[in-house]
Design an enzyme around this catalytic site. Structure first.
Site, short mmCIF file in Angstrom:
data_model
loop_
_atom_site.label_atom_id
_atom_site.label_comp_id
_atom_site.label_asym_id
_atom_site.label_seq_id
_atom_site.Cartn_x
_atom_site.Cartn_y
_atom_site.Cartn_z
N HIS A 78 0.83 -1.20 0.00
CA HIS A 78 0.00 0.00 0.00
C HIS A 78 0.87 1.25 0.00
O HIS A 78 0.57 2.22 -0.71
CB HIS A 78 -0.93 0.00 1.22
CG HIS A 78 -1.72 1.25 1.37
ND1 HIS A 78 -2.70 1.62 0.49
CD2 HIS A 78 -1.66 2.22 2.32
CE1 HIS A 78 -3.22 2.78 0.88
NE2 HIS A 78 -2.61 3.16 1.99
N GLN A 80 3.89 1.64 -1.22
CA GLN A 80 4.47 1.81 -2.55
C GLN A 80 3.42 2.36 -3.52
O GLN A 80 3.70 3.28 -4.30
CB GLN A 80 5.03 0.48 -3.06
CG GLN A 80 5.67 0.57 -4.42
CD GLN A 80 6.92 1.46 -4.42
OE1 GLN A 80 7.58 1.62 -3.41
NE2 GLN A 80 7.21 2.03 -5.56
N HIS A 82 0.77 4.11 -2.75
CA HIS A 82 0.49 5.49 -2.33
C HIS A 82 1.56 6.44 -2.85
O HIS A 82 1.26 7.51 -3.39
CB HIS A 82 0.42 5.54 -0.80
CG HIS A 82 -0.46 6.60 -0.26
ND1 HIS A 82 -0.21 7.93 -0.46
CD2 HIS A 82 -1.58 6.53 0.49
CE1 HIS A 82 -1.14 8.63 0.16
NE2 HIS A 82 -1.99 7.81 0.73
#
Length: 106
Positions: A78, A80, A82
């Site tokens: 998540h 990465q 984001h």
């Protein structure tokens, strides 16, 4: 590196990239009203947040490069995701700011 340690770094990445995302969206809002000095300030602040996010990401990459297995969990994935979406938003926001500046000149 344990999954928990990688997750903590993931939380850092999410926080830094989240701050950058908020600043980028505020920059676009300010561009709509022609407040380009504020836009530039927010872009600089967003860039600083992204640098911090990249530093955290680099920590994970260096661990892996040194042969220290990094257990990747959903939080790390998540994080990465984001970061990458925020980087894409940055490019789009910069293009939008240029368009708003050109419209202001006319």
């Amino acid at each position: 590196m344990t999954k928990e340690e990688a997750s903590m770094i993931g939380f850092e990445i999410v926080a830094y990239s989240g701050d950058a995302r908020s600043k980028l969206l505020l920059a676009v809002e300010n561009a709509k009203t022609g407040n380009f000095d504020k836009c530039d300030q927010l872009i600089e602040e967003a860039n600083a947040c992204l640098v911090d996010a990249h530093k955290s990401q680099t920590e994970l990459l260096q661990q892996e490069a040194r042969g220290n297995h990094v257990e990747v969990g959903f939080i790390t994935v998540h994080a990465q995701d984001h970061l990458m979406t925020t980087m894409t938003l940055r490019e789009v926001a910069l293009e939008m700011l240029e368009l708003y500046k050109k419209l202001e000149e006319k």
